[in-house]
Write an enzyme that holds these catalytic residues in place. Sequence first.
Site, PDB file in Angstrom:
ATOM      1  N   SER A   1       0.989  -0.986   0.390  1.00 18.40           N
ATOM      2  CA  SER A   1      -0.262  -0.460  -0.087  1.00 18.40           C
ATOM      3  C   SER A   1       0.571   1.545  -0.143  1.00 18.40           C
ATOM      4  O   SER A   1       1.470   1.613  -0.844  1.00 18.40           O
ATOM      5  CB  SER A   1      -0.809   0.180   0.974  1.00 18.40           C
ATOM      6  OG  SER A   1      -2.367   0.893   1.027  1.00 18.40           O
TER       7      SER A   1
ATOM      8  N   HIS B   1      -7.930  -5.620   0.589  1.00 16.86           N
ATOM      9  CA  HIS B   1      -6.745  -4.533   1.111  1.00 16.86           C
ATOM     10  C   HIS B   1      -6.488  -5.070   1.690  1.00 16.86           C
ATOM     11  O   HIS B   1      -4.912  -5.949   1.671  1.00 16.86           O
ATOM     12  CB  HIS B   1      -7.027  -3.306   1.642  1.00 16.86           C
ATOM     13  CG  HIS B   1      -5.912  -2.275   1.083  1.00 16.86           C
ATOM     14  ND1 HIS B   1      -5.326  -1.976  -0.320  1.00 16.86           N
ATOM     15  CD2 HIS B   1      -5.479  -1.521   2.225  1.00 16.86           C
ATOM     16  CE1 HIS B   1      -4.332  -1.489   0.101  1.00 16.86           C
ATOM     17  NE2 HIS B   1      -4.356  -0.772   1.121  1.00 16.86           N
TER      18      HIS B   1
END
Length: 404
Positions: A175, A379
């Site tokens: 990320s 995620h």
Amino acid sequence: MTIHLYFVLLLCCGFIVQTNGLFRTSELFPSIADPNLSMERIVRNTGYPFELHHVTTKDGYILSVHRIPSNNTNVNVQNRRVVLIMHGLLGSSADWVVPSRDRSIAYLLADNGYDVWLGNSRGTTASKNHTTLSLQSAQFWDFSWHEMGMYDLPAMIDYILAHTGQKQLFYIGFSQGTTQFWVLMSLRPEYNEKIKLMSALAPVAYTGHIIGLLKPASFFANFFKGIYRYTGFFELLPNTALMRFLTQNFCREGMPTQYFCEFITFIIGGFSTEVDHAHFAEYVEFAPAGCSYKQLVHYAMGIQNPGHFRPYDYGTLNNIMVYGQFTPPEYPLDRITAPVILYNGLNDFLAHPDDVDILSRKLPNIVEKYTVTLTRLNHFDFMFAVDVRQYVYDHLIEKMNSIP
């Protein structure tokens, strides 16, 4: 872009920010005494060696870097394989060691003979030091992920290569750990030569297709960006005793509130069937690890301006002084020549598949775009999914091992 469940939990508890001139959370709810000792305890209790290193950036931030030397006694300086792993927004190096040794990428790589280094970006729990600035000052928190790319990453890369005697290292980013990589490699392209392979987990650059809770939140973050004019930049969501109390008592298995904790992560990062209910509270114990308000605003700017990946927008007049033009320039991603593998999930709200597609078309040296199709990973699954090793890590390690 790791946004943990605490964002909402703090709102529910009467969101308190730590800021210069405002009420300080650290004074009421102190952070953990020594995050470096906590990391060492976890790693050594799992059966691995541990080293603590401190790296000072060009602009004075003192970063903690945690090392897990290879368990392979046959590895010497000449054939040492070095890897730097970087966490996401509001994360820390603890994200990589809390999962069990058969699911942690840090331990798996150490078992494969790698010299593993776990970075901690400025402002996170283990990297709250500066050569001159006070932690309580607004100046300390005047940074975004742009500065992490321009200063934190090169400082860590140079230190690790000098310490190990190597010319190149492997890089794994999750990320925000990918965002700062794109910044460094595009603006200081000489660093591309120091990377053997970049493995990008849930890569974040373009953010125009983000969905879930963060989409409406970005409107407020962008709207209130001018607050720093009156308070200075400040810290958000530090890892305090209060947050550890909440997770340990409300997010652990057997508590009916655990499902609420998990639901919050779902509406932020995407829904998942890969949740490890038994260890969920352990995964979030060290998070959030703190960040600057400016980091969130910088991401919000990208969400509100689809198709753009640019430095911080200071407003028209200030942009002319900083960048020499009305709007910030695009990051020149075509200058990133380091080999890259992109790993993305189909149910990732933050690293949305459409945004990852845009990124893949911009990068000139994509080795592979690996979309997990066996299940719809969200995620956070790239760190904590029950079967993350099967879906992601086995492939990642195989690709790294194939590079001499």
